[in-house]
Design a protein around this motif. Structure first.
Motif, mmCIF file in Angstrom:
data_model
loop_
_atom_site.group_PDB
_atom_site.id
_atom_site.type_symbol
_atom_site.label_atom_id
_atom_site.label_comp_id
_atom_site.label_asym_id
_atom_site.label_seq_id
_atom_site.Cartn_x
_atom_site.Cartn_y
_atom_site.Cartn_z
ATOM 1 N N THR A 197 -14.313 2.514 9.501
ATOM 2 C CA THR A 197 -13.526 1.695 10.424
ATOM 3 C C THR A 197 -12.163 2.329 10.661
ATOM 4 O O THR A 197 -11.596 2.926 9.744
ATOM 5 N N PRO A 198 -11.627 2.219 11.876
ATOM 6 C CA PRO A 198 -10.291 2.777 12.126
ATOM 7 C C PRO A 198 -9.208 2.135 11.278
ATOM 8 O O PRO A 198 -8.142 2.698 11.100
ATOM 9 N N ARG A 199 -9.447 0.951 10.730
ATOM 10 C CA ARG A 199 -8.451 0.284 9.895
ATOM 11 C C ARG A 199 -8.355 0.921 8.516
ATOM 12 O O ARG A 199 -7.671 0.417 7.654
ATOM 13 N N GLU A 200 -9.015 2.024 8.306
ATOM 14 C CA GLU A 200 -8.936 2.737 7.025
ATOM 15 C C GLU A 200 -8.186 4.058 7.165
ATOM 16 O O GLU A 200 -8.452 5.004 6.449
ATOM 17 N N GLU A 201 -7.231 4.126 8.065
ATOM 18 C CA GLU A 201 -6.541 5.384 8.300
ATOM 19 C C GLU A 201 -5.150 5.445 7.686
ATOM 20 O O GLU A 201 -4.479 6.448 7.769
ATOM 21 N N GLY A 202 -4.709 4.357 7.056
ATOM 22 C CA GLY A 202 -3.409 4.343 6.391
ATOM 23 C C GLY A 202 -3.581 4.342 4.889
ATOM 24 O O GLY A 202 -4.668 4.559 4.358
ATOM 25 N N GLU A 203 -2.496 4.093 4.198
ATOM 26 C CA GLU A 203 -2.551 4.040 2.741
ATOM 27 C C GLU A 203 -3.295 2.782 2.298
ATOM 28 O O GLU A 203 -3.235 1.758 2.962
ATOM 29 N N ASP A 204 -4.022 2.884 1.180
ATOM 30 C CA ASP A 204 -4.894 1.798 0.773
ATOM 31 C C ASP A 204 -4.606 1.314 -0.644
ATOM 32 O O ASP A 204 -4.013 2.012 -1.451
ATOM 33 N N THR A 234 0.836 -1.202 0.000
ATOM 34 C CA THR A 234 0.000 0.000 0.000
ATOM 35 C C THR A 234 0.871 1.253 0.000
ATOM 36 O O THR A 234 0.351 2.353 -0.181
ATOM 37 N N CYS A 235 2.159 1.114 0.190
ATOM 38 C CA CYS A 235 3.072 2.252 0.313
ATOM 39 C C CYS A 235 3.089 3.090 -0.965
ATOM 40 O O CYS A 235 3.255 2.566 -2.063
ATOM 41 N N ASN A 260 -2.886 4.828 12.907
ATOM 42 C CA ASN A 260 -2.904 5.252 14.302
ATOM 43 C C ASN A 260 -2.635 4.097 15.258
ATOM 44 O O ASN A 260 -2.665 4.274 16.462
ATOM 45 N N GLY A 261 -2.393 2.906 14.743
ATOM 46 C CA GLY A 261 -2.076 1.767 15.589
ATOM 47 C C GLY A 261 -0.661 1.807 16.133
ATOM 48 O O GLY A 261 -0.217 0.880 16.788
ATOM 49 N N GLY A 262 0.069 2.879 15.849
ATOM 50 C CA GLY A 262 1.412 3.025 16.367
ATOM 51 C C GLY A 262 2.489 2.520 15.423
ATOM 52 O O GLY A 262 3.645 2.416 15.798
ATOM 53 N N PHE A 263 2.115 2.197 14.196
ATOM 54 C CA PHE A 263 3.070 1.668 13.235
ATOM 55 C C PHE A 263 3.125 2.597 12.023
ATOM 56 O O PHE A 263 2.457 3.614 11.981
ATOM 57 N N VAL A 264 3.892 2.210 11.034
ATOM 58 C CA VAL A 264 3.977 3.002 9.817
ATOM 59 C C VAL A 264 2.626 3.031 9.115
ATOM 60 O O VAL A 264 1.759 2.210 9.384
ATOM 61 N N SER A 265 2.445 3.952 8.175
ATOM 62 C CA SER A 265 1.143 4.155 7.551
ATOM 63 C C SER A 265 0.890 3.269 6.341
ATOM 64 O O SER A 265 -0.115 3.420 5.670
#
Length: 180
Positions: A78-85, A62-63, A159-164
């Motif tokens: 859902t909070p699982r949609e806060e990084g790159e997709d 997804t990067c 926001n889980g504390g890891f890379v996006s």
């Protein structure tokens, strides 16, 4: 010479493209730039699934794809949609019951897999599954209706504390028998 293609998605039929680059200007000495936009970055350029069973290439990422479908502008919220997709698209020719698996997600990560009827910003959220360090993320016995376009969104909780973004995942879809 400028080569431009306005294809909005990958074609399902195998195609061969030829590109010829040349210049009369000798000061560039044969250097040229060729940009290919990979599938998966948004609804217009989703990675097209041409049939079931399907197995994506391994090592997808997804990067660099951006966070176009996040928890505020997609219908699942859902909070699982806060990084790159990364998006896949499929329109079945006939009604089908499938198992969908997001595989090889990194340990200690927060991946998500969401199924939409239509593009995530305007379509209906059908289901989502997520979890810290869970692999594979799976939907079993999901019914897909002929002629309806479905998007499968692979996303990540930044926001889980890891890379996006998430590296090295793959998606498989297999036929299943619907429960009786």
């Amino acid at each position: 010479m400028l080569f431009r293609s306005n294809l909005t998605s990958q074609p399902c039929a195998a195609q061969q493209y030829w590109v010829r680059a040349y210049s009369k200007d000798t000061s560039y000495r044969g250097y040229f730039r060729f940009n290919i936009r990979p599938p998966g970055r948004d609804c217009s350029y989703a990675n097209q699934i041409c049939g079931i069973p399907y197995s994506s290439p391994t090592g997808l990422s997804t990067c660099g794809f951006g966070n176009d479908y996040d928890s505020t502008n997609s219908s699942c919220h859902t909070p699982r949609e806060e990084g790159e997709d990364y998006l896949f698209v499929y329109t079945p020719a006939s009604n089908v019951c499938v198992n969908i698996s997001l595989n090889n997600t990194p340990a200690n990560s927060y991946p998500g897999l969401t199924v939409y009827q239509g593009c995530p910003t305007t379509g209906n959220c059908l289901s989502n599954v997520s979890g810290p360090g869970v692999s594979p993320l799976t939907f079993n016995n999901m019914s897909l209706v002929a002629g309806i376009t479905y998007y499968f969104a692979v996303d990540y909780d930044a926001n889980g504390g890891f890379v996006s973004c998430m590296n090295n995942f793959d998606l498989t879809i297999t036929n299943s028998v619907s429960p009786t």
